[in-house]
Enzyme design. Structure first.
Site, short mmCIF file in Angstrom:
data_model
loop_
_atom_site.label_atom_id
_atom_site.label_comp_id
_atom_site.label_asym_id
_atom_site.label_seq_id
_atom_site.Cartn_x
_atom_site.Cartn_y
_atom_site.Cartn_z
CG ASP A 365 -2.02 0.97 1.17
OD1 ASP A 365 -2.26 1.52 0.08
OD2 ASP A 365 -2.65 1.22 2.21
CG ASP A 685 -4.09 0.49 6.15
OD1 ASP A 685 -4.87 0.15 5.22
OD2 ASP A 685 -3.60 1.63 6.25
CG ASP A 689 -5.89 -3.46 2.50
OD1 ASP A 689 -6.10 -3.30 1.29
OD2 ASP A 689 -5.55 -2.56 3.26
CD GLU A 754 21.57 -42.24 12.68
OE1 GLU A 754 20.44 -42.75 12.76
OE2 GLU A 754 21.83 -41.09 13.10
#
Length: 957
Positions: A365, A685, A689, A754
């Site tokens: 923004d 914000d 949004d 291993e």
């Protein structure tokens, strides 16, 4: 109540209809409102004025989903088979004295449960998006029904109700204005625009008018700042603009992060590889034993030989699963969040830490993130002077200088034209500029605050002028007039502002074109003279140039008066004005953002601006910051509306500025970028949004100006609302991903070693399994886990923000990681198998009182594998630099982890009760020395590899 029928709201473009048409649509009387019978019918048809929540996963579903992970399913199967074997051994009395039954089963199940709970707690945070949206709804609202004004619960509002509004109330539903008086509404949460919107009734707008420009409508969740109004409710519940956002929010499906996708692939590869190897070893071994003994296959499989190979398969299955990896990754991400908080970024969802490191596009923004959210005057023009103004924010410090480059600053106090213009800025102003805790703040309109800051830079203080020129009357601003005037009494001021017999002055500000039309004179020097057509053209040209650069321009004028004009005489009084000049301002970019944008570019990240502001303003700021270049194309919301997804997909790679966008536009932009393969970070914000924040790979909410809705939909919150913080957080994300790859190399290289060692034992004809499941769990959780955690805090490499982001779709094994793991695993296995072959013969030839059966070779293999990993951990800090070339103090945690882990491993050999629990044997000094000597070779190998790769790189150049 469930909505039973769609409201007529979204089906009709209410801003295109007049008041009479709107009333006819609902059969409503503007004086008496709906009748009780109509309200009941509407409520039955449209439902209550509430947001409806879609069902999500239950707590139990989230918990059970954790145990569908393929690696955990493999461990559960191993635990069950191990438990069955232990049960038969226990019933047959084959357990050693003091041996605890079901140790392996209990340990494996405990690991499974812990890993499951770890995943559950990461996923089980309840989504609060809709709950925060519901908070925006007003609880009580005044309406007209049956000819009476009454107060009802907001959820009882129905389409067609006449809703009454006044300053301070929250709008409870969407509506079409039918009456309004000086109405101003703050719609920033819904549209993203900081400025209050002046509303008008007698306006019919085009259908394509953007949401923020529909000045004849009001929206649920917005706030009335000034004036009063009546509106016909046109949409309730899910049919409001807020409801549309809720629908979009609930329709967004959570995508797996790049790390989650890579870990899922890793799990499948490891389990598939392990099962194939287990099948090869077990079937091959049993087949070989069948051929050698001459017995049938089933008989051998059910014998002790078959049981031995089954035990081998269990150990191999446990060895291939990196049990400590989920915990190490979680802790690594958590440490990343702590570092990010120190850089003003609060992470809400752990996987977002790593995802930040994969970001390819940041959609930001404008207002408050790229800019300061503070209007700052940039330029001013009087009849003979054009000046630029320096300074940041609302601090009244700065200088005035001619617009020509390198021109010397001027003193405003010595310029009569400038003095009069600044006087107008000061007295025709309702804002207050004050210092609070070391910073300057504005109480009132940001535009008027910018004018006070401008005057303050010239030494003008509003309080001083209030005593010299006290306001005695005013003509307030309105959206119809587009100007305001303040009438002041002249008590003590410069005589240039007044003529003989003038005891009052009217200062006027507003739209430059409209004010210039009302001027007959212009201030030149210290006198007013008739304004010529050439001067008018010059003023309009200056205005157009500044407006074309995205600046907000105000015109100022004054008029000496002999008496206070009567109230309501503005049309007559605001004529024959003296033109003073133009003032142009901009929501100035944050100073640090330019560098942040440049860092984005060098890191291969593309910044994109998506704003609700006007196109010219957006382009001006974007070009100033380096987000866009002059001549680059920008798209508006109207243009986006007419583009198909395919057409938009062809545009997104070239467009860096989107202006006047609506919520659904932001969502479409993010979706199209994602389809093009981008990892998208999106800032926001407002309520509008939230859907795009939830859709984005990284949703970033504003901590200062952000609404609860946007924060709850986000992955990250900027505590300082600053774009530069996003770039800093991206850097941390890259460091985290690099470290995750580093310790995955470390852990899985060990696991492969291993696995091969365990597989080799029966093939070499050695009796028994060299490592028990419990010992393997110890190695995977402690021997591998502690150094891996230390590797997670390895500091950033110097070039971390000078390289492009890695392909978000790349495999975890990409860029040589898979080859490294296999290579190191094979080297580790060769060392362990060589030691195992020697130790098996040595311990059987040299039995001890504590180990008459000669099983010490298993403990030697166990110890060698563990200590070898310590050398590997020290060497893996860098892919190119030798360990002696690194400063050990840059990661003291690794040294500590190596020392602690080595001591713990020795404790398993030399502390009696631990030796009994882990089925290890006491080793002599010579035997331990052999283990340490072989282990050091692992460190030497990795260091030699670096020298070889260096030499190869030099020869290639």
């Amino acid at each position: 109540m469930t909505v039973k029928s769609s409201s007529p709201g979204p089906a009709l473009t209410w801003h295109t209809l007049g008041v009479r048409q709107t009333l006819e649509q609902f059969q409503t009387d503007r004086q008496s409102g709906l009748t009780s019978q109509q309200v009941t019918a509407q409520l039955e048809q449209y439902g209550t004025n509430e947001l409806i929540e879609a069902g999500g996963r239950s707590t139990w579903e989230i918990l059970l989903d954790q145990f569908t992970n393929i690696m955990l399913l493999l461990l559960i199967a191993v635990a069950l088979i191990s438990g069955v074997l232990d049960f038969f051994d226990w019933r047959a009395g084959k357990l050693s004295p003091g041996e605890i039954p079901f140790k392996d089963t209990i340990a494996i199940i405990a690991i499974v449960i812990l890993n499951g709970l770890l995943g559950y707690f990461q996923e089980s945070k309840a989504e609060k998006d809709l709950a925060a949206l519901k908070k925006l709804a007003s609880s009580r609202v005044r309406v007209i029904r049956d000819g009476k004004t009454i107060e009802v619960d907001s959820k009882e509002l129905v389409p067609g109700d006449v809703m009454l509004l006044e300053a301070g109330v929250q709008v409870a539903a969407d509506g079409r204005l039918i009456e309004a008086s000086n109405l101003q509404i703050r719609e920033s949460a819904l549209t993203g625009e900081a400025q209050a919107v002046s509303k008008r009734v007698e306006t019919e707008l085009p259908a394509e008018t953007p949401l923020g420009d529909r000045i004849n409508l009001v929206y649920q969740g917005t706030e009335v700042l000034q004036g009063r109004a009546a509106a016909i409710v046109t949409g309730t519940g899910m049919q409001t603009e807020l409801g549309r956002i809720a629908t979009m929010l609930q329709s967004v499906e959570a995508e797996a992060t790049p790390l989650q996708k890579r870990m899922a692939l890793l799990s499948k590869v490891l389990v598939t590889g392990a099962l194939l190897l287990v099948a090869l070893v077990v079937l091959g071994g049993i087949g070989y034993a069948t051929w050698q003994s001459g017995k049938n296959l089933l008989e051998v499989a059910l014998s002790d030989v078959g049981k031995e190979y089954l035990e081998v398969s269990l150990s191999m299955a446990v060895a291939i699963v990196p049990e400590g990896l989920p915990a190490v990754i979680t802790v690594t991400l958590a440490l990343g969040t702590q570092r990010m908080v120190k850089r003003q970024a609060l992470i809400r969802k752990l996987p977002a830490v790593e995802t930040l490191g994969s970001v390819t596009t940041i959609c930001s923004d404008k207002t408050g993130t790229l800019t300061q959210n503070k209007m700052v005057v940039q330029l001013l023009h009087t009849s003979s002077t054009s000046l630029r103004v320096t300074g940041d924010g609302y601090s009244p410090t700065g200088a005035f200088a001619p617009v020509e480059a390198n021109a010397a600053t001027v003193d405003p106090q010595e310029q009569p034209e400038l003095l009069n213009l600044l006087t107008a800025c000061t007295v025709c102003n309702d804002a207050v500029l004050q210092e609070e805790k070391g910073s300057w703040i504005i109480l009132g309109d940001p535009t008027e605050g910018a004018l006070l800051t401008l005057a303050g830079k010239a030494g003008f203080e509003k309080d001083q002028w209030a005593s010299k020129l006290p306001r005695v009357a005013e003509f307030p601003f309105s959206s119809e007039r587009k100007r305001m005037s303040a009438i002041v009494e002249v008590l003590d001021t410069d005589p240039t502002l007044t003529s003989d017999g003038s005891h009052y002055i009217m200062f006027t500000k507003g739209s430059p074109e409209l004010i210039l039309e009302r001027c007959t004179q212009i201030q030149v020097g210290d006198a007013a003279q008739p304004i010529a057509e050439e001067q008018r053209r010059k003023v309009l040209e200056q205005n157009n140039q500044m407006a074309g650069r995205g600046l907000r321009v105000l015109g100022f004028a004054c008029k000496p008066l002999t008496a206070i004009p009567p109230e309501g005489s503005d049309e007559v009084s605001e004529r024959e004005l003296v033109w003073l000049g133009l003032v142009a301002m901009l929501d100035a970019p944050r100073p640090e953002v330019r560098d942040a944008v440049a860092r984005c570019r060098s890191a291969g990240i593309r910044p994109v601006m998506i704003t609700g502001d006007h196109q010219l303003t957006a382009q001006a700021v974007a070009e100033d910051l380096g987000i866009a270049k002059p001549g680059d194309r920008a798209l508006t919301g109207n243009q986006l509306e007419h583009l198909s997804l395919e057409e938009l997909a062809n545009e997104v790679e070239d467009v860096s500025v989107y202006a006047r966008v609506a919520p659904e536009h932001k969502l479409r932009i993010v979706q199209v970028l994602q389809r093009k393969g981008h990892v998208v970070a999106m800032t926001g914000d407002g309520v509008n949004d939230a859907p795009a924040l939830k859709q984005a790979d990284i949703g970033i909410a504003m901590g200062i100006t952000g609404t609860d809705v946007s924060k709850d939909a986000s992955d990250m919150v900027l505590l300082d609302d600053n774009f530069a913080t996003i770039v800093a957080a991206t850097e941390e994300g890259r460091v985290v991903y690099t470290n995750i790859r580093r310790f995955i190399k470390y852990i899985l290289g060990s696991n492969i070693g291993e696995l091969l060692t365990i597989a080799a034992a029966p093939l070499l004809g050695l009796g028994g399994v060299p490592l028990s499941p419990l010992q393997i769990l110890w190695m995977n959780l402690v021997t591998d886990g502690l150094p891996a955690l230390a590797l997670a805090v390895e500091p950033a490499e110097p070039d971390v923000m000078r390289r492009p982001p890695h392909d978000p779709g790349e495999s975890i094994f990409a860029r040589g990681l898979g080859a490294y793991m296999i290579r190191i695993g094979i080297v580790l296995a060769i060392l362990a198998i060589a030691l195992m072959s020697w130790a098996y013969g040595y311990t059987h030839a040299n039995p001890t009182a504590e180990d008459p059966s000669g099983d010490r070779w298993k403990t030697m293999v166990f110890t060698t594998l563990c200590i070898a990993q310590m050398g590997h951990a020290l060497a893996i800090r860098s892919n190119t630099r030798l360990t002696i070339e690194l400063n050990p103090l840059t990661n003291p945690f690794l040294l500590g982890a190596v020392v602690v882990t080595s001591l713990l491993q020795l404790a398993l050999v030399y502390v009696p009760f631990l030796r009994s629990f882990f089925n290890t044997h006491y080793l002599s000094g010579f035997e331990l020395g052999v283990c340490l000597g072989v282990s050091v070779l692992m460190f030497v190998w990795v260091e030699l590899e670096k020298l070889v790769f260096r030499w190869y790189a030099k020869t290639k150049k």
